[in-house]
Scaffold this motif. Structure first.
Motif, PDB file in Angstrom:
ATOM      1  N   GLY A   1       0.823  -1.200   0.000  1.00  0.00           N
ATOM      2  CA  GLY A   1       0.000   0.000   0.000  1.00  0.00           C
ATOM      3  C   GLY A   1       0.854   1.247   0.000  1.00  0.00           C
ATOM      4  N   ARG A   2       0.219   2.358   0.284  1.00  0.00           N
ATOM      5  CA  ARG A   2       0.885   3.650   0.190  1.00  0.00           C
ATOM      6  C   ARG A   2       0.758   4.409   1.515  1.00  0.00           C
ATOM      7  N   SER A   3       1.903   4.801   2.066  1.00  0.00           N
ATOM      8  CA  SER A   3       1.931   5.643   3.253  1.00  0.00           C
ATOM      9  C   SER A   3       2.508   7.003   2.873  1.00  0.00           C
ATOM     10  N   GLN A   4       2.585   7.916   3.828  1.00  0.00           N
ATOM     11  CA  GLN A   4       3.158   9.234   3.540  1.00  0.00           C
ATOM     12  C   GLN A   4       4.613   9.125   3.095  1.00  0.00           C
ATOM     13  N   ALA A   5       5.298   8.080   3.542  1.00  0.00           N
ATOM     14  CA  ALA A   5       6.710   7.899   3.198  1.00  0.00           C
ATOM     15  C   ALA A   5       6.905   7.164   1.876  1.00  0.00           C
ATOM     16  N   GLY A   6       5.816   6.702   1.249  1.00  0.00           N
ATOM     17  CA  GLY A   6       5.927   5.979  -0.014  1.00  0.00           C
ATOM     18  C   GLY A   6       5.304   4.605   0.070  1.00  0.00           C
ATOM     19  N   LEU A   7       5.634   3.751  -0.885  1.00  0.00           N
ATOM     20  CA  LEU A   7       5.052   2.411  -0.945  1.00  0.00           C
ATOM     21  C   LEU A   7       5.563   1.556   0.208  1.00  0.00           C
ATOM     22  N   THR A   8       4.628   0.888   0.864  1.00  0.00           N
ATOM     23  CA  THR A   8       4.902   0.225   2.140  1.00  0.00           C
ATOM     24  C   THR A   8       4.257  -1.149   2.153  1.00  0.00           C
ATOM     25  N   THR A   9       4.875  -2.079   2.855  1.00  0.00           N
ATOM     26  CA  THR A   9       4.311  -3.425   2.990  1.00  0.00           C
ATOM     27  C   THR A   9       4.120  -3.779   4.460  1.00  0.00           C
ATOM     28  N   ALA A  10       3.121  -4.609   4.701  1.00  0.00           N
ATOM     29  CA  ALA A  10       2.863  -5.080   6.061  1.00  0.00           C
ATOM     30  C   ALA A  10       2.214  -6.447   6.002  1.00  0.00           C
ATOM     31  N   LEU A  11       2.385  -7.196   7.067  1.00  0.00           N
ATOM     32  CA  LEU A  11       1.667  -8.460   7.230  1.00  0.00           C
ATOM     33  C   LEU A  11       0.341  -8.173   7.913  1.00  0.00           C
ATOM     34  N   VAL A  12      -0.735  -8.636   7.293  1.00  0.00           N
ATOM     35  CA  VAL A  12      -2.078  -8.431   7.826  1.00  0.00           C
ATOM     36  C   VAL A  12      -2.700  -9.794   8.084  1.00  0.00           C
ATOM     37  N   GLU A  13      -3.057 -10.056   9.313  1.00  0.00           N
ATOM     38  CA  GLU A  13      -3.698 -11.322   9.660  1.00  0.00           C
ATOM     39  C   GLU A  13      -5.170 -11.265   9.256  1.00  0.00           C
TER      40      GLU A  13
END
Length: 365
Positions: free
Chosen positions: A155-167
């Protein structure tokens, strides 16, 4: 690998029904017990520690019998490879063994309605929520998303493209199973809605801004590699079915294999498949040697193998005729699956541009 032998034998008889009903949970569990979900993770992470050539060989064997089963290997490996490379020590200790053993099933959630080949166009939002992050968006075509326990989300955060693990059991996650798509019908594909899903800061993988270039880049490279070998397996399976049919089917007063046109199709298919497999082998050698050119060769191998799987499966359907179009036909199933392989993890048109730029830049040898 006795467990993998058993999986292959099961797929040879049941893959047609899996294409209609989805890969059963007991088959997924059997794949986990056989080590398929952690083939190239290290043994201290509870994987099998296979090298790239050995990983490719398994992907090829599974690809020759069931694309959806091979896709289980692929998506789990994509998420685990990205996490293993870019996660913190604490994240790797928490997640990698669980993914390698199948304790947790993973999905790769990057594609959106406006972001397919160009993932930099994703609109899924990451917003700070105290020390956590709130994620909102809709992801499409998530392989094994119907049964995944955790998703790697871009996805996209203020700092740029970002990844996370979502349960997936988190509040705000909705799963919409997809049925009747062109190919990979057994791969439990789903669309995923994320409605203000709160994830802890320690679920972010790599610093914000590195989501596409680093985390997703690693996942896609791993995916292309196993898809390439899976497509080589698909081509091999199609040739085997075409040969078996042509050797026994009588048309008029002659066996089908005696017709020049059929022999030409089989010969051409074998040469094309052998060439694509040679590129897969070259990619394996370079990956095991940790050569920088392995990234390019993997793109080339996936491009070639997907094209060959599409052309060989089409010709195999032609040779089998009505039998190739019948329900349960392996070549018919692979004909549908192969078209999808030309789209996912780098569409044919994108790969051609990447290969052309690399060659013109003097990188190919």
């Amino acid at each position: 690998m006795i467990g993998i032998d058993t999986l292959v034998a099961s797929a040879e008889t049941d893959a047609g029904s899996w294409d209609e009903t989805g890969l059963p949970v007991d088959v997924i569990e059997a794949a986990a017990r056989a080590g398929v979900l952690g083939l190239d993770r290290t043994t201290d992470c509870r994987g099998l520690g296979l090298n790239a050539a050995e990983l490719g060989s398994v992907a090829e064997r599974l690809g020759a019998v069931c694309t959806s089963l091979r896709s289980l290997l692929t998506v789990q490996g994509m998420v685990n490879a990205a996490l293993d490379r870019w996660g913190t020590a604490e994240q790797r200790a928490q997640w990698v063994p669980a993914l390698a053993t199948g304790e947790l099933l993973a999905g790769f959630a990057a594609t959106e309605s406006g972001a397919g080949s160009d993932l930099s166009s994703v609109t899924t939002s990451f917003e700070e929520h105290g020390s956590d992050h709130r994620i909102s968006g809709r992801k499409l075509w998530v392989t094994f998303g119907e049964v995944a326990d955790v998703l790697l989300v871009l996805g996209r955060s203020q700092a740029g493209l970002t990844t996370a693990l979502v349960e997936t059991d988190s509040p705000g996650v909705s799963v919409e199973p997809v049925h009747g798509q062109l190919g990979m019908r057994g791969a439990r594909i789903a669309h995923i809605a994320l409605d203000g899903v709160v994830v802890p800061a320690d679920h972010l993988i790599a610093p914000p801004g590195f989501g596409l270039s680093h985390v997703v880049g690693t996942a896609l490279d791993h995916g292309r590699y196993t898809i390439a070998w899976g497509c080589a397996g698909m081509a091999r399976g199609c040739i085997a079915d075409a040969v078996a049919h042509a050797s026994t089917r009588v048309q008029g007063s002659a066996v089908l294999s005696e017709h020049d046109s059929v022999r030409a199709i089989v010969g051409r298919s074998w040469v094309d498949a052998a060439g694509a497999r040679a590129l897969c082998e070259r990619a394996a050698e370079q990956r095991d040697a940790h050569e920088p050119s392995a990234l390019f060769t993997t793109i080339a191998a996936k491009y070639a193998a997907a094209r060959v799987a599409a052309s060989v499966s089409q010709q195999a359907v032609q040779v089998l005729g009505a039998a190739g179009c019948a329900p349960g036909s392996r070549v018919g199933r692979f004909f549908r699956d192969a078209k999808v392989m030309q789209i996912i993890e780098g569409a044919t048109e994108v790969a051609e541009l990447q290969i052309g730029e690399y060659v013109l830049g003097g990188g190919a040898r």
